[in-house]
Design a protein around this motif. Structure first.
Motif, PDB file in Angstrom:
ATOM      1  N   HIS A 166       0.866  -1.183   0.000  1.00 17.46           N
ATOM      2  CA  HIS A 166       0.000   0.000   0.000  1.00 17.46           C
ATOM      3  C   HIS A 166       0.898   1.228   0.000  1.00 17.46           C
ATOM      4  O   HIS A 166       1.694   1.421   0.930  1.00 17.46           O
ATOM      5  CB  HIS A 166      -0.886   0.025   1.242  1.00 17.46           C
ATOM      6  N   VAL A 167       0.765   2.050  -1.031  1.00 16.76           N
ATOM      7  CA  VAL A 167       1.583   3.256  -1.140  1.00 16.76           C
ATOM      8  C   VAL A 167       0.766   4.452  -0.659  1.00 16.76           C
ATOM      9  O   VAL A 167      -0.387   4.624  -1.065  1.00 16.76           O
ATOM     10  CB  VAL A 167       2.049   3.473  -2.589  1.00 16.76           C
ATOM     11  N   GLU A 223       5.520   4.786   2.346  1.00 19.59           N
ATOM     12  CA  GLU A 223       5.216   6.203   2.186  1.00 19.59           C
ATOM     13  C   GLU A 223       6.163   6.815   1.165  1.00 19.59           C
ATOM     14  O   GLU A 223       7.288   6.354   0.988  1.00 19.59           O
ATOM     15  CB  GLU A 223       5.326   6.923   3.525  1.00 19.59           C
ATOM     16  N   LYS A 224       5.656   7.887   0.505  1.00 26.58           N
ATOM     17  CA  LYS A 224       6.459   8.603  -0.468  1.00 26.58           C
ATOM     18  C   LYS A 224       6.148  10.094  -0.361  1.00 26.58           C
ATOM     19  O   LYS A 224       5.083  10.481   0.104  1.00 26.58           O
ATOM     20  CB  LYS A 224       6.204   8.100  -1.889  1.00 26.58           C
ATOM     21  N   ASN A 225       7.088  10.926  -0.824  1.00 31.41           N
ATOM     22  CA  ASN A 225       6.913  12.379  -0.813  1.00 31.41           C
ATOM     23  C   ASN A 225       6.897  12.966  -2.216  1.00 31.41           C
ATOM     24  O   ASN A 225       6.634  14.139  -2.397  1.00 31.41           O
ATOM     25  CB  ASN A 225       8.034  13.056  -0.019  1.00 31.41           C
ATOM     26  N   VAL A 226       7.233  12.152  -3.204  1.00 34.46           N
ATOM     27  CA  VAL A 226       7.224  12.549  -4.607  1.00 34.46           C
ATOM     28  C   VAL A 226       6.394  11.510  -5.356  1.00 34.46           C
ATOM     29  O   VAL A 226       6.084  10.448  -4.808  1.00 34.46           O
ATOM     30  CB  VAL A 226       8.659  12.632  -5.172  1.00 34.46           C
ATOM     31  N   PRO A 227       6.015  11.773  -6.606  1.00 37.13           N
ATOM     32  CA  PRO A 227       5.162  10.806  -7.306  1.00 37.13           C
ATOM     33  C   PRO A 227       5.732   9.381  -7.382  1.00 37.13           C
ATOM     34  O   PRO A 227       4.985   8.409  -7.284  1.00 37.13           O
ATOM     35  CB  PRO A 227       5.013  11.427  -8.704  1.00 37.13           C
ATOM     36  N   ASP A 228       7.034   9.243  -7.527  1.00 37.19           N
ATOM     37  CA  ASP A 228       7.659   7.930  -7.722  1.00 37.19           C
ATOM     38  C   ASP A 228       7.978   7.275  -6.377  1.00 37.19           C
ATOM     39  O   ASP A 228       8.826   7.758  -5.624  1.00 37.19           O
ATOM     40  CB  ASP A 228       8.936   8.114  -8.541  1.00 37.19           C
ATOM     41  N   VAL A 229       7.334   6.165  -6.077  1.00 36.66           N
ATOM     42  CA  VAL A 229       7.501   5.485  -4.793  1.00 36.66           C
ATOM     43  C   VAL A 229       8.899   4.884  -4.607  1.00 36.66           C
ATOM     44  O   VAL A 229       9.316   4.599  -3.490  1.00 36.66           O
ATOM     45  CB  VAL A 229       6.420   4.398  -4.591  1.00 36.66           C
ATOM     46  N   PHE A 230       9.637   4.708  -5.700  1.00 31.65           N
ATOM     47  CA  PHE A 230      10.969   4.127  -5.579  1.00 31.65           C
ATOM     48  C   PHE A 230      12.028   5.154  -5.174  1.00 31.65           C
ATOM     49  O   PHE A 230      13.138   4.784  -4.793  1.00 31.65           O
ATOM     50  CB  PHE A 230      11.380   3.461  -6.898  1.00 31.65           C
ATOM     51  N   ILE A 231      11.699   6.438  -5.252  1.00 26.71           N
ATOM     52  CA  ILE A 231      12.664   7.493  -4.931  1.00 26.71           C
ATOM     53  C   ILE A 231      12.698   7.727  -3.418  1.00 26.71           C
ATOM     54  O   ILE A 231      11.664   7.916  -2.782  1.00 26.71           O
ATOM     55  CB  ILE A 231      12.301   8.807  -5.654  1.00 26.71           C
ATOM     56  N   ILE A 264       0.410  -3.309 -10.766  1.00 19.74           N
ATOM     57  CA  ILE A 264       0.253  -1.960 -10.227  1.00 19.74           C
ATOM     58  C   ILE A 264      -1.119  -1.380 -10.547  1.00 19.74           C
ATOM     59  O   ILE A 264      -1.598  -1.463 -11.678  1.00 19.74           O
ATOM     60  CB  ILE A 264       1.375  -1.040 -10.753  1.00 19.74           C
ATOM     61  N   THR A 265      -1.728  -0.796  -9.498  1.00 22.56           N
ATOM     62  CA  THR A 265      -3.026  -0.143  -9.608  1.00 22.56           C
ATOM     63  C   THR A 265      -2.940   1.192  -8.867  1.00 22.56           C
ATOM     64  O   THR A 265      -1.989   1.442  -8.139  1.00 22.56           O
ATOM     65  CB  THR A 265      -4.141  -0.982  -8.960  1.00 22.56           C
ATOM     66  N   GLY A 266      -3.979   2.033  -9.025  1.00 21.86           N
ATOM     67  CA  GLY A 266      -4.049   3.241  -8.216  1.00 21.86           C
ATOM     68  C   GLY A 266      -4.245   4.501  -9.028  1.00 21.86           C
ATOM     69  O   GLY A 266      -4.762   4.483 -10.130  1.00 21.86           O
ATOM     70  N   VAL A 267      -3.758   5.592  -8.465  1.00 20.01           N
ATOM     71  CA  VAL A 267      -4.043   6.911  -9.009  1.00 20.01           C
ATOM     72  C   VAL A 267      -2.820   7.819  -8.853  1.00 20.01           C
ATOM     73  O   VAL A 267      -2.039   7.619  -7.915  1.00 20.01           O
ATOM     74  CB  VAL A 267      -5.283   7.507  -8.288  1.00 20.01           C
ATOM     75  N   SER A 268      -2.665   8.786  -9.696  1.00 19.08           N
ATOM     76  CA  SER A 268      -3.366   8.898 -10.954  1.00 19.08           C
ATOM     77  C   SER A 268      -2.489   8.313 -12.051  1.00 19.08           C
ATOM     78  O   SER A 268      -1.273   8.308 -11.937  1.00 19.08           O
ATOM     79  CB  SER A 268      -3.755  10.348 -11.249  1.00 19.08           C
ATOM     80  N   THR A 269      -3.151   7.854 -13.087  1.00 18.50           N
ATOM     81  CA  THR A 269      -2.455   7.103 -14.132  1.00 18.50           C
ATOM     82  C   THR A 269      -1.277   7.869 -14.691  1.00 18.50           C
ATOM     83  O   THR A 269      -0.195   7.314 -14.893  1.00 18.50           O
ATOM     84  CB  THR A 269      -3.422   6.748 -15.274  1.00 18.50           C
ATOM     85  N   ASN A 270      -1.469   9.154 -14.950  1.00 11.32           N
ATOM     86  CA  ASN A 270      -0.437   9.959 -15.602  1.00 11.32           C
ATOM     87  C   ASN A 270       0.544  10.597 -14.620  1.00 11.32           C
ATOM     88  O   ASN A 270       1.461  11.292 -15.050  1.00 11.32           O
ATOM     89  CB  ASN A 270      -1.081  11.073 -16.434  1.00 11.32           C
ATOM     90  N   ASN A 271       0.368  10.361 -13.340  1.00  9.14           N
ATOM     91  CA  ASN A 271       1.266  10.977 -12.370  1.00  9.14           C
ATOM     92  C   ASN A 271       1.985   9.885 -11.579  1.00  9.14           C
ATOM     93  O   ASN A 271       2.971   9.326 -12.046  1.00  9.14           O
ATOM     94  CB  ASN A 271       0.494  11.940 -11.461  1.00  9.14           C
ATOM     95  N   SER A 272       1.498   9.555 -10.404  1.00 14.81           N
ATOM     96  CA  SER A 272       2.207   8.598  -9.552  1.00 14.81           C
ATOM     97  C   SER A 272       2.297   7.208 -10.168  1.00 14.81           C
ATOM     98  O   SER A 272       3.326   6.542 -10.060  1.00 14.81           O
ATOM     99  CB  SER A 272       1.553   8.527  -8.174  1.00 14.81           C
ATOM    100  N   VAL A 273       1.226   6.760 -10.816  1.00 17.77           N
ATOM    101  CA  VAL A 273       1.274   5.429 -11.430  1.00 17.77           C
ATOM    102  C   VAL A 273       2.338   5.405 -12.524  1.00 17.77           C
ATOM    103  O   VAL A 273       3.209   4.523 -12.552  1.00 17.77           O
ATOM    104  CB  VAL A 273      -0.107   5.021 -11.993  1.00 17.77           C
ATOM    105  N   GLU A 274       2.287   6.375 -13.426  1.00 17.81           N
ATOM    106  CA  GLU A 274       3.258   6.399 -14.524  1.00 17.81           C
ATOM    107  C   GLU A 274       4.684   6.524 -14.001  1.00 17.81           C
ATOM    108  O   GLU A 274       5.595   5.823 -14.463  1.00 17.81           O
ATOM    109  CB  GLU A 274       2.942   7.527 -15.502  1.00 17.81           C
ATOM    110  N   ALA A 275       4.898   7.401 -13.011  1.00 16.34           N
ATOM    111  CA  ALA A 275       6.242   7.582 -12.456  1.00 16.34           C
ATOM    112  C   ALA A 275       6.775   6.286 -11.850  1.00 16.34           C
ATOM    113  O   ALA A 275       7.921   5.891 -12.096  1.00 16.34           O
ATOM    114  CB  ALA A 275       6.220   8.692 -11.408  1.00 16.34           C
TER     115      ALA A 275
END
Length: 195
Positions: A54-55, A89-97, A115-126
């Motif tokens: 869970h991110v 937890e994350k502070n930027v769109p990309d959870v791996f950073i 991978i699922t979630g929101v938003s497709t063009n932001n955190s999901v894509e990153a």
């Protein structure tokens, strides 16, 4: 004697399904059934004993619905993590950073990510771009993600479905495979039978 070879675990990663997302204008998003789809996948992953991540986004911007200490950062009740499920937890769109997610996955022998979630063009894509670049076998559930209407760089307003579709097109083949929830459930079933 040769030890049996078992398939590696498949992790379900659910991105930013927090209370704050419910404050966004519903009429400007696509896939209104996404939460129901994610819940169906979550229940199936739990029943199969497969790992779930869970991110949660914790904003650094005061006034954001995801600013720490507000109810917007809390997970939506129906998608609340269970004890033992990993919360990242994350502070930027990309959870791996600036996180230990890659290490957490590698230590558990997890190579395949759904991978699922929101938003497709932001955190999901990153997140998907980085997962693909790190060599994970990454699958994005198209009907388990959603986006919001947005103006493009030329100032042309694009519908939520157009934004969603373009983000998925950016990912398909290059960083991930885009599938639907039925294909994700079939993959889970196949993996469970193999175990």
């Amino acid at each position: 004697m040769i030890a049996p070879v078992f398939p590696s675990p498949i992790a379900l990663i659910i991105i930013d399904m927090q209370q704050g997302m419910r404050r966004m204008p519903a009429e400007s998003r696509n896939n209104p059934q996404a939460e129901e789809t994610i819940l169906r996948l979550l229940c199936a992953w739990r029943a199969a004993g497969q790992p779930v991540v869970h991110v949660r986004h914790m904003s650094r911007t005061p006034g954001s619905p995801f600013w720490p200490g507000q109810d917007g950062v809390e997970f939506q009740p129906e998608l609340q993590p269970l004890p033992g499920e990993h919360v990242q937890e994350k502070n930027v769109p990309d959870v791996f950073i600036h996180s230990q997610l890659e290490r957490w996955l590698r230590m558990r022998g997890i190579q395949q990510l759904v991978i699922t979630g929101v938003s497709t063009n932001n955190s999901v894509e990153a997140c998907v771009r980085t997962a693909g670049n790190l060599g994970f076998d990454t699958l994005v559930v198209a009907d388990g993600c959603y986006a919001y209407a947005k103006a493009d760089f030329d100032g042309v307003l694009r519908s939520a479905q157009q934004v969603h579709a373009m983000a998925l097109a950016n990912l398909q083949g290059e960083y991930a495979q885009v599938i639907n929830s039925e294909a994700a459930l079939a993959l889970l079933l196949k993996s469970s039978v193999a175990l």
